[in-house]
Design an enzyme around this catalytic site. Sequence first.
Site, PDB file in Angstrom:
ATOM      1  NE  ARG A 118      -3.766   0.304   2.358  1.00 14.39           N
ATOM      2  CZ  ARG A 118      -4.197   0.930   3.382  1.00 14.39           C
ATOM      3  NH1 ARG A 118      -3.669   0.699   4.575  1.00 14.39           N
ATOM      4  NH2 ARG A 118      -4.792   1.976   3.248  1.00 14.39           N
ATOM      5  CE  LYS A 183       1.038  -6.241   6.112  1.00 18.68           C
ATOM      6  NZ  LYS A 183       1.117  -5.131   5.326  1.00 18.68           N
ATOM      7  NE  ARG A 317       0.995   0.749  12.353  1.00 21.71           N
ATOM      8  CZ  ARG A 317       0.410   0.381  11.164  1.00 21.71           C
ATOM      9  NH1 ARG A 317      -0.545  -0.338  11.224  1.00 21.71           N
ATOM     10  NH2 ARG A 317       1.330   0.450  10.290  1.00 21.71           N
TER      11      ARG A 317
END
Length: 319
Positions: A118, A183, A317
């Site tokens: 991204r 992640k 976050r």
Amino acid sequence: MKDHTIPLKLVAALADGEFHSGEQLGEALGMSRAAINKHMQTLKSWGLDVYTVTGKGYSLPGPIQLLNEAAILARLHQPNLAIIPVIDSTNQYLLDRLSELQSGDACIAEYQQAGRGRRGRQWFSPFGANLYMSMYWRLEQGPAAAMGLSLVIGIIMAEVLQALGAPDVRVKWPNDLYLKDRKLAGILVELTGKTGDAAQIVMGAGINLAMRSADAAQINQGWINLQEAGIAINRNELAATLINSLREALALFEQEGLVPFIGRWAALDNFIDRPVKLIMGDREVYGIARGVDKQGGLLLEQEGEIKSWMGGEISLRPQ
């Protein structure tokens, strides 16, 4: 395009994780040991750890499972798949061929030389370690109908990984997969089309299966791979199952939008009912995550009031 035939043959020879002498490899490929060594440098540039031991030859740290076209195609409900071992970017490959594609056409690779994440970030893509896949879809209803599409892709990826032996995989709004709060996978949706025209969409996914170490400059956040979590998934089964499941889900999304997926998202949401920080450019908003709405917006509770947030520059976050 550069010819990768010899390096790919070397990877296939080394995939068993055993040592192979330069002499044996040279005889098999009809070239000198010096030429073999030169091609080994290409393998290293692809992110492969090639061990060289005098008197023993070359080896990888352990066996690697290569993509097997026949095994993947045998599992697919419809073929429509390009398997290209070395590629600049699976998304770019499809974007360059929009006029030739039909919904559900897909591309997978062993290694991306210019993988994209991204906001123009590079997606670190070492050879044979992970799964890099892109799929094309055409939405006749136009670009506005694509709202929430990245959530659908995340749901399907998480459900497939769970079914194949990774039960703790979760989704993170709007387009990542998480495992143990780190992640595991990323999703990049690239869309072309004007209001009133059909939307042509290319969706890319990168899943960390056995990701090797990377420089902090290459990856800017905490990440995890399935191997580190003690989970082994067959890459060929994963690729085929994911392609089949995405094609089915995208057909449903095209007909009914995000609504049939909202409950499935809630069951997978890594941040549901947790304090979060929402970052939009220079602005930060704190609240409690309460899931998503039917447009795919993030529902954030602040002082008892729930508000929906969405937009390109939003990321989530933990606080």
